[in-house]
Scaffold this motif. Structure first.
Motif, PDB file in Angstrom:
ATOM      1  N   LYS A  11     -31.451 -27.325  44.271  1.00 34.31           N
ATOM      2  CA  LYS A  11     -30.492 -27.283  43.825  1.00 34.31           C
ATOM      3  C   LYS A  11     -30.612 -27.381  42.039  1.00 34.31           C
ATOM      4  O   LYS A  11     -29.400 -27.582  41.289  1.00 34.31           O
ATOM      5  CB  LYS A  11     -29.470 -28.509  43.911  1.00 34.31           C
ATOM      6  N   SER A  12     -30.976 -28.425  41.226  1.00 33.43           N
ATOM      7  CA  SER A  12     -32.053 -28.183  40.477  1.00 33.43           C
ATOM      8  C   SER A  12     -32.083 -27.000  39.355  1.00 33.43           C
ATOM      9  O   SER A  12     -31.698 -27.165  38.388  1.00 33.43           O
ATOM     10  CB  SER A  12     -32.751 -29.603  40.511  1.00 33.43           C
ATOM     11  N   PHE A  13     -32.772 -26.206  40.345  1.00 32.69           N
ATOM     12  CA  PHE A  13     -32.963 -25.102  39.358  1.00 32.69           C
ATOM     13  C   PHE A  13     -31.871 -24.408  39.396  1.00 32.69           C
ATOM     14  O   PHE A  13     -31.969 -23.400  38.717  1.00 32.69           O
ATOM     15  CB  PHE A  13     -34.143 -24.275  40.757  1.00 32.69           C
ATOM     16  N   ALA A  14     -31.336 -24.179  40.529  1.00 34.82           N
ATOM     17  CA  ALA A  14     -29.773 -22.902  40.529  1.00 34.82           C
ATOM     18  C   ALA A  14     -28.653 -23.878  39.319  1.00 34.82           C
ATOM     19  O   ALA A  14     -28.116 -22.988  38.986  1.00 34.82           O
ATOM     20  CB  ALA A  14     -29.181 -23.637  41.865  1.00 34.82           C
ATOM     21  N   ALA A  15     -28.952 -25.190  38.958  1.00 34.15           N
ATOM     22  CA  ALA A  15     -28.245 -25.461  38.725  1.00 34.15           C
ATOM     23  C   ALA A  15     -28.603 -25.278  37.025  1.00 34.15           C
ATOM     24  O   ALA A  15     -28.084 -24.589  35.653  1.00 34.15           O
ATOM     25  CB  ALA A  15     -27.516 -27.655  38.262  1.00 34.15           C
ATOM     26  N   LEU A  16     -29.802 -25.450  36.600  1.00 34.43           N
ATOM     27  CA  LEU A  16     -30.546 -24.818  35.068  1.00 34.43           C
ATOM     28  C   LEU A  16     -30.049 -23.403  35.437  1.00 34.43           C
ATOM     29  O   LEU A  16     -29.691 -23.489  34.147  1.00 34.43           O
ATOM     30  CB  LEU A  16     -31.830 -25.654  35.345  1.00 34.43           C
ATOM     31  N   ALA A  17     -30.685 -22.718  36.044  1.00 38.42           N
ATOM     32  CA  ALA A  17     -30.508 -20.706  35.684  1.00 38.42           C
ATOM     33  C   ALA A  17     -29.072 -21.004  35.012  1.00 38.42           C
ATOM     34  O   ALA A  17     -28.185 -19.537  34.866  1.00 38.42           O
ATOM     35  CB  ALA A  17     -30.727 -20.506  37.201  1.00 38.42           C
ATOM     36  N   PHE A  50     -27.876  -7.412  39.258  1.00 40.80           N
ATOM     37  CA  PHE A  50     -28.964  -8.321  40.235  1.00 40.80           C
ATOM     38  C   PHE A  50     -29.508  -8.472  40.499  1.00 40.80           C
ATOM     39  O   PHE A  50     -29.566  -7.075  40.823  1.00 40.80           O
ATOM     40  CB  PHE A  50     -27.403  -8.018  41.203  1.00 40.80           C
ATOM     41  N   ARG A  51     -30.854  -9.093  40.057  1.00 43.79           N
ATOM     42  CA  ARG A  51     -31.804  -8.322  40.563  1.00 43.79           C
ATOM     43  C   ARG A  51     -32.186  -9.614  41.911  1.00 43.79           C
ATOM     44  O   ARG A  51     -32.480 -10.395  41.423  1.00 43.79           O
ATOM     45  CB  ARG A  51     -32.748  -8.618  39.598  1.00 43.79           C
ATOM     46  N   PRO A  52     -32.877  -8.896  42.996  1.00 48.97           N
ATOM     47  CA  PRO A  52     -33.149  -9.770  43.919  1.00 48.97           C
ATOM     48  C   PRO A  52     -34.489 -10.906  44.094  1.00 48.97           C
ATOM     49  O   PRO A  52     -33.984 -11.760  44.522  1.00 48.97           O
ATOM     50  CB  PRO A  52     -33.146  -8.682  45.082  1.00 48.97           C
ATOM     51  N   ALA A  53     -35.037 -10.421  43.561  1.00 46.55           N
ATOM     52  CA  ALA A  53     -36.434 -11.066  42.966  1.00 46.55           C
ATOM     53  C   ALA A  53     -36.270 -12.372  42.492  1.00 46.55           C
ATOM     54  O   ALA A  53     -36.684 -13.480  42.655  1.00 46.55           O
ATOM     55  CB  ALA A  53     -37.717 -10.258  42.758  1.00 46.55           C
ATOM     56  N   VAL A  54     -35.098 -12.315  41.287  1.00 44.52           N
ATOM     57  CA  VAL A  54     -35.057 -13.322  40.211  1.00 44.52           C
ATOM     58  C   VAL A  54     -33.972 -13.768  41.235  1.00 44.52           C
ATOM     59  O   VAL A  54     -34.506 -15.448  40.929  1.00 44.52           O
ATOM     60  CB  VAL A  54     -34.207 -13.090  39.372  1.00 44.52           C
ATOM     61  N   TYR A  55     -33.181 -13.603  41.915  1.00 44.71           N
ATOM     62  CA  TYR A  55     -32.255 -15.003  42.344  1.00 44.71           C
ATOM     63  C   TYR A  55     -33.009 -15.470  43.796  1.00 44.71           C
ATOM     64  O   TYR A  55     -33.089 -16.305  44.011  1.00 44.71           O
ATOM     65  CB  TYR A  55     -31.587 -14.329  44.045  1.00 44.71           C
ATOM     66  N   HIS A  56     -34.473 -14.544  44.218  1.00 42.93           N
ATOM     67  CA  HIS A  56     -34.816 -15.003  44.968  1.00 42.93           C
ATOM     68  C   HIS A  56     -36.510 -15.603  44.176  1.00 42.93           C
ATOM     69  O   HIS A  56     -36.496 -17.501  45.560  1.00 42.93           O
ATOM     70  CB  HIS A  56     -36.114 -14.035  45.787  1.00 42.93           C
ATOM     71  N   GLY A  57     -36.463 -16.088  43.381  1.00 45.79           N
ATOM     72  CA  GLY A  57     -37.254 -16.461  42.777  1.00 45.79           C
ATOM     73  C   GLY A  57     -36.924 -18.008  42.202  1.00 45.79           C
ATOM     74  O   GLY A  57     -36.927 -19.213  42.156  1.00 45.79           O
ATOM     75  N   ILE A  58     -35.589 -18.325  42.375  1.00 45.95           N
ATOM     76  CA  ILE A  58     -34.702 -19.529  42.035  1.00 45.95           C
ATOM     77  C   ILE A  58     -34.249 -20.446  43.085  1.00 45.95           C
ATOM     78  O   ILE A  58     -34.453 -21.634  42.847  1.00 45.95           O
ATOM     79  CB  ILE A  58     -33.382 -19.208  40.854  1.00 45.95           C
ATOM     80  N   LEU A  59     -34.038 -19.465  43.808  1.00 48.65           N
ATOM     81  CA  LEU A  59     -33.575 -20.171  44.658  1.00 48.65           C
ATOM     82  C   LEU A  59     -34.465 -21.209  46.009  1.00 48.65           C
ATOM     83  O   LEU A  59     -35.018 -22.343  46.182  1.00 48.65           O
ATOM     84  CB  LEU A  59     -32.896 -18.709  45.744  1.00 48.65           C
ATOM     85  N   HIS A 107     -23.002 -22.606  46.454  1.00 46.63           N
ATOM     86  CA  HIS A 107     -24.621 -23.416  45.964  1.00 46.63           C
ATOM     87  C   HIS A 107     -25.943 -22.814  45.350  1.00 46.63           C
ATOM     88  O   HIS A 107     -26.074 -22.927  43.862  1.00 46.63           O
ATOM     89  CB  HIS A 107     -25.095 -24.371  46.869  1.00 46.63           C
ATOM     90  N   PHE A 108     -25.834 -21.498  45.575  1.00 46.33           N
ATOM     91  CA  PHE A 108     -26.635 -20.397  45.416  1.00 46.33           C
ATOM     92  C   PHE A 108     -25.255 -19.044  44.678  1.00 46.33           C
ATOM     93  O   PHE A 108     -25.628 -18.264  44.967  1.00 46.33           O
ATOM     94  CB  PHE A 108     -27.761 -20.075  45.589  1.00 46.33           C
ATOM     95  N   PRO A 109     -24.868 -19.265  43.585  1.00 47.10           N
ATOM     96  CA  PRO A 109     -23.825 -18.382  43.311  1.00 47.10           C
ATOM     97  C   PRO A 109     -24.701 -16.648  43.146  1.00 47.10           C
ATOM     98  O   PRO A 109     -25.501 -16.824  42.460  1.00 47.10           O
ATOM     99  CB  PRO A 109     -23.680 -18.586  41.939  1.00 47.10           C
ATOM    100  N   PRO A 110     -24.435 -15.562  43.647  1.00 46.99           N
ATOM    101  CA  PRO A 110     -25.751 -14.659  43.361  1.00 46.99           C
ATOM    102  C   PRO A 110     -25.268 -14.233  42.035  1.00 46.99           C
ATOM    103  O   PRO A 110     -26.704 -13.646  41.251  1.00 46.99           O
ATOM    104  CB  PRO A 110     -24.253 -13.173  43.721  1.00 46.99           C
ATOM    105  N   GLU A 111     -25.201 -15.018  40.727  1.00 38.55           N
ATOM    106  CA  GLU A 111     -24.876 -14.462  39.313  1.00 38.55           C
ATOM    107  C   GLU A 111     -26.546 -15.346  38.391  1.00 38.55           C
ATOM    108  O   GLU A 111     -26.971 -14.604  37.849  1.00 38.55           O
ATOM    109  CB  GLU A 111     -23.897 -15.388  38.197  1.00 38.55           C
ATOM    110  N   LEU A 112     -26.864 -16.302  39.712  1.00 37.05           N
ATOM    111  CA  LEU A 112     -28.552 -16.704  39.119  1.00 37.05           C
ATOM    112  C   LEU A 112     -29.741 -15.800  39.575  1.00 37.05           C
ATOM    113  O   LEU A 112     -30.286 -16.018  38.403  1.00 37.05           O
ATOM    114  CB  LEU A 112     -28.606 -17.954  39.952  1.00 37.05           C
ATOM    115  N   GLY A 113     -28.955 -14.041  39.979  1.00 35.10           N
ATOM    116  CA  GLY A 113     -29.610 -13.456  39.245  1.00 35.10           C
ATOM    117  C   GLY A 113     -29.244 -11.994  38.967  1.00 35.10           C
ATOM    118  O   GLY A 113     -30.820 -11.208  38.996  1.00 35.10           O
TER     119      GLY A 113
END
Length: 234
Positions: free
Chosen positions: A3-9, A87-96, A112-118
């Motif tokens: 969750k902390s990684f997701a919030a930061l991203a 949207f980059r799936p690898a970036v999303y997974h890295g943050i997740l 909790h982990f919206p796609p916009e993170l990637g």
């Protein structure tokens, strides 16, 4: 920790929301899940390399990728650098997953982990998977992703470097081209099922990307290309 990684991203993403975008809109991602990599992947080939160095046998894991081209595009009509947002799936997974090798086994909770993170901001780019010159491939990518017609002979080759040298080491060749509004032939946005937004940044906005303390949810190509332009064209 996840969750902390997701919030930061997400904070990083929101800090760039004011960037001017045009062209196709990003698709609405409504479901995300992960599976093991098939043996017949179209884009990557993992393997192990065994070698003897200074009398000691060593083993390293390698992921073979296609080489690629990246293009720094500058619109001289409006004095804007042209990037793409997608949207980059690898970036999303890295943050997740954070700093782990974890592969989630269940469907991702998108609240909790919206796609916009990637979503990333990058130079126009493409893989070298055709029997054409690198300049021709770069020209095609600029037309498909950004909507500008730029002949291959107008592509200025900047330099070549290798990415991910610890595991993948694909060769990336940078090009530079200048465009004007008269060369615009479409909105861009990619081909097939690609969902790409065309983004224009002023010189001052580009400088903000690479200033001390900046955080960018993108690959090194964005930083390298922007720094090269600011050092050589301004």
């Amino acid at each position: 920790m996840l969750k902390s990684f997701a919030a930061l991203a997400l904070r990083r993403l929101r800090s760039s929301d004011a960037i001017n975008c045009h062209g196709q809109q990003l698709s609405q991602i409504t479901k995300i899940w992960f599976t093991p990599l098939p043996k017949d992947s179209k884009w990557i080939a993992p393997c192990q390399m065994h070698y003897v160095e200074n009398g000691k046998e060593k083993i390293r894991d390698i992921v073979k990728l296609y080489d690629g081209v990246l293009v720094v595009v500058y619109n001289i009509s409006r004095k804007k650098l042209v990037y793409v947002r997608q949207f980059r799936p690898a970036v999303y997974h890295g943050i997740l997953a954070g700093n782990t090798l974890e592969i989630p086994k269940e469907e991702v909770d998108l609240m909790h982990f919206p796609p916009e993170l990637g979503v990333t901001l990058e130079p126009c780019a493409g893989v070298v998977d055709k029997t054409k010159s690198l300049a021709d491939i770069a020209s095609e990518e600029v037309r498909e992703e950004c909507g500008y017609h730029v002949p291959a002979d107008k592509m200025e080759r900047i330099f070549e470097f290798r990415s991910g040298v610890g595991a993948s080491s694909a060769a990336l060749t940078f090009f530079y081209c200048e465009v004007c509004d008269e060369q615009k032939v479409s909105d861009g946005g990619g081909t097939g099922d690609e969902a790409i937004q065309v983004v224009e940044l002023s010189i001052d906005e580009a400088k903000t990307l690479v200033q001390k303390g900046a955080t960018l949810n993108s690959g090194p190509g964005t930083i390298i290309g922007t720094l090269w332009f600011l050092c050589n064209k301004i």
